[in-house]
Design an enzyme around this catalytic site. Structure first.
Site, PDB file in Angstrom:
ATOM      1  N   SER A   1      32.937  39.573  42.657  1.00 32.29           N
ATOM      2  CA  SER A   1      32.170  39.957  43.850  1.00 32.29           C
ATOM      3  C   SER A   1      31.401  41.260  43.579  1.00 32.29           C
ATOM      4  O   SER A   1      30.244  41.417  43.972  1.00 32.29           O
ATOM      5  CB  SER A   1      33.093  40.169  45.050  1.00 32.29           C
ATOM      6  OG  SER A   1      33.251  38.969  45.764  1.00 32.29           O
TER       7      SER A   1
ATOM      8  N   THR B   1      38.531  33.913  40.635  1.00 33.01           N
ATOM      9  CA  THR B   1      39.923  34.302  40.876  1.00 33.01           C
ATOM     10  C   THR B   1      40.844  33.546  39.924  1.00 33.01           C
ATOM     11  O   THR B   1      41.720  34.146  39.289  1.00 33.01           O
ATOM     12  CB  THR B   1      40.317  34.061  42.350  1.00 33.01           C
ATOM     13  OG1 THR B   1      39.332  34.659  43.189  1.00 33.01           O
ATOM     14  CG2 THR B   1      41.657  34.695  42.660  1.00 33.01           C
TER      15      THR B   1
ATOM     16  N   LYS C   1      43.867  47.214  45.470  1.00 27.07           N
ATOM     17  CA  LYS C   1      43.415  46.212  44.490  1.00 27.07           C
ATOM     18  C   LYS C   1      42.114  46.638  43.813  1.00 27.07           C
ATOM     19  O   LYS C   1      41.977  46.543  42.591  1.00 27.07           O
ATOM     20  CB  LYS C   1      43.234  44.862  45.189  1.00 27.07           C
ATOM     21  CG  LYS C   1      42.918  43.719  44.247  1.00 27.07           C
ATOM     22  CD  LYS C   1      42.671  42.414  44.996  1.00 27.07           C
ATOM     23  CE  LYS C   1      43.945  41.851  45.568  1.00 27.07           C
ATOM     24  NZ  LYS C   1      43.751  40.494  46.122  1.00 27.07           N
TER      25      LYS C   1
ATOM     26  N   ASN D   1      41.176  26.257  45.453  1.00 24.46           N
ATOM     27  CA  ASN D   1      40.227  26.870  44.525  1.00 24.46           C
ATOM     28  C   ASN D   1      40.939  27.579  43.373  1.00 24.46           C
ATOM     29  O   ASN D   1      40.675  27.324  42.203  1.00 24.46           O
ATOM     30  CB  ASN D   1      39.329  27.851  45.289  1.00 24.46           C
ATOM     31  CG  ASN D   1      38.421  28.642  44.347  1.00 24.46           C
ATOM     32  OD1 ASN D   1      38.856  29.567  43.686  1.00 24.46           O
ATOM     33  ND2 ASN D   1      37.162  28.251  44.270  1.00 24.46           N
TER      34      ASN D   1
ATOM     35  N   LYS E   1      39.169  44.063  55.755  1.00 26.79           N
ATOM     36  CA  LYS E   1      39.517  42.656  55.981  1.00 26.79           C
ATOM     37  C   LYS E   1      39.127  42.340  57.410  1.00 26.79           C
ATOM     38  O   LYS E   1      39.149  43.215  58.274  1.00 26.79           O
ATOM     39  CB  LYS E   1      41.024  42.446  55.805  1.00 26.79           C
ATOM     40  CG  LYS E   1      41.406  41.022  55.459  1.00 26.79           C
ATOM     41  CD  LYS E   1      41.066  40.725  54.016  1.00 26.79           C
ATOM     42  CE  LYS E   1      41.614  39.392  53.569  1.00 26.79           C
ATOM     43  NZ  LYS E   1      41.390  39.197  52.140  1.00 26.79           N
TER      44      LYS E   1
END
Length: 411
Positions: free
Chosen positions: A344, A185, A90, A216, A102
């Site tokens: 981010s 996002t 990604k 969200n 992660k």
């Protein structure tokens, strides 16, 4: 098929299309480091409890590793591995200088008090502080964690390493968080949708949308689509589902959900079966909730012409094939939901420079990144004669493979 199997399958397919050397292919799949720690804390009643925390650091060929930390009872090592790997591809698709990671703690955050969560987060940080860092691995919020969790990690990490705002992203604004991160996002999903629709000579205005998941990502995406003249005709989440063929008033629905905690009994729409949402009559379907929701059972009944994967892995490979035969265009998760990690990155850049941007700059730069990535994916599709998912995977994998070979790691 679980997330790890599907991600590996997509990766192998991309590697075949690119003609990657088998040694390189193997080295790209193996994680750089897997960390597992025991976090023991006193509960508010004085009893001791222990939770397992871990972090999978997948690849750092293109830069520091980046990825969320989730607090969830089923934090499964396989899934975390898949998500860490997915973050590597990604970041490469978005063309930001990160690798993937992660992590998480196997706990139910709803069962813990705020002070217990704080103790747990601090103990976890103490155990991994020397394995994360501004130029090593930069965590972010994920399921069950939020800006407050990041604030605790930042504070605990800074006790060992001095003030380091860039060690985590998704922080509160007052501690160096970026404007626009909250909506990033969802906003990125809309920019991605616009790029795809433009390719087909369409725009958001006047099209109909169904949104699954109203957390969200879903609520921001729906709100921005509504602002741009799109008609959101159906919305669902864990509490229920509503539809209105003339379009739902999204700001009203958001207010209703904030005041009641549920989509039920909303005056401006009729209630519907949540399972029906995915096969509802619409031009564009946006799954923003869990993985695997489109499968061989329901794929044939999907009426949307475009599917925007705002969730991670919402379409399983069986559904992919069925939908492709129907001519449905799927915009893959690895690109569609990369707005979060992109902003981010902007937050990290601002922290390192010690210079913060205004919200307009954040949103404009995000749009540039999302639009450029779409055109890069399209050119991979043309080069390799493949669909958008393989276009995105070949783009991401080729960038990481190139960086790996340039570093001379294949020896």
């Amino acid at each position: 098929m679980n997330a790890l199997a599907a991600t590996n399958r997509n990766f192998r397919h991309a590697a075949r299309i690119l003609g990657l050397d088998s040694k390189v292919e193997k080295s790209l799949l193996i994680p750089f480091r897997e960390i597992k720690v025991e976090c023991t804390i006193p509960k508010d009643d004085g009893t001791l409890v222990s939770y397992v925390g871990f972090r999978v650091q997948h690849d750092n060929a293109r830069g520091p590793m980046k990825g969320g930390i989730r607090y969830h009872p089923e934090v499964d090592p396989d899934e975390v591995n898949a998500l860490a790997q997915l973050m590597t591809w990604k970041s490469a698709v978005a063309d930001i200088p990160y690798g993937g990671a992660k992590g998480g703690i196997g706990c139910n955050p709803g069962d813990l008090s705020k002070s217990e969560l704080e103790r747990l987060t601090r103990v976890f940080t103490q155990k991994i502080h020397d394995l994360i860092g501004v130029h090593t691995d930069v965590p972010a919020p994920d399921m069950g964690t939020n800006a407050q969790t990041m604030a605790w990690i930042l504070d605990e990490y800074s006790k060992f390493h001095g003030h380091s705002p860039a060690v985590v992203t998704g922080k509160p604004i007052d501690l160096g968080g970026s404007l626009g991160r909250e909506a990033a996002t969802g906003r990125g999903v809309v920019f991605a949708t616009e790029a795809l629709l433009a390719e087909h000579g369409k725009s958001i205005k006047g099209l109909t949308f169904a949104v699954q998941g109203f957390g969200n990502v879903g609520s921001w995406a729906a709100k921005i689509i509504h602002e741009r003249g799109g008609k959101v005709v159906a919305v669902s989440d864990i509490t229920g589902a509503v539809k209105n063929p003339n379009g739902i008033d999204i700001p009203e629905l958001i207010r209703h959900k904030e005041s009641t905690g549920s989509l039920k009994n909303f005056q401006g729409a009729d209630s519907m079966d949540a399972n029906e949402l995915l096969v509802h009559e619409c031009d564009v379907l946006i799954p923003c909730a869990l993985g695997g929701v489109l499968n061989r059972e329901n794929a044939a009944d999907v009426k949307a012409k475009f599917i925007i994967e705002a969730a991670n892995h919402p379409t399983d490979p069986d559904a992919d094939e069925i939908l492709a035969k129907k001519g449905v265009v799927i915009l893959p998760d690895i690109y569609a939901n990369s707005g979060g990690v992109t902003v981010s990155y902007f937050e990290w850049v601002q922290n390192i420079q010690g210079f913060m941007w205004d919200e307009d700059q954040v949103n404009k730069t995000l749009q540039n990144y999302m639009t450029r990535a779409f055109h890069n994916i399209k050119s991979m599709c043309q080069t390799h004669d493949c669909n958008l998912r393989m276009g995105a995977f070949t783009l991401g994998v080729s960038r990481v493979a190139r960086a790996t070979l340039l570093r001379g790691w294949e020896a």
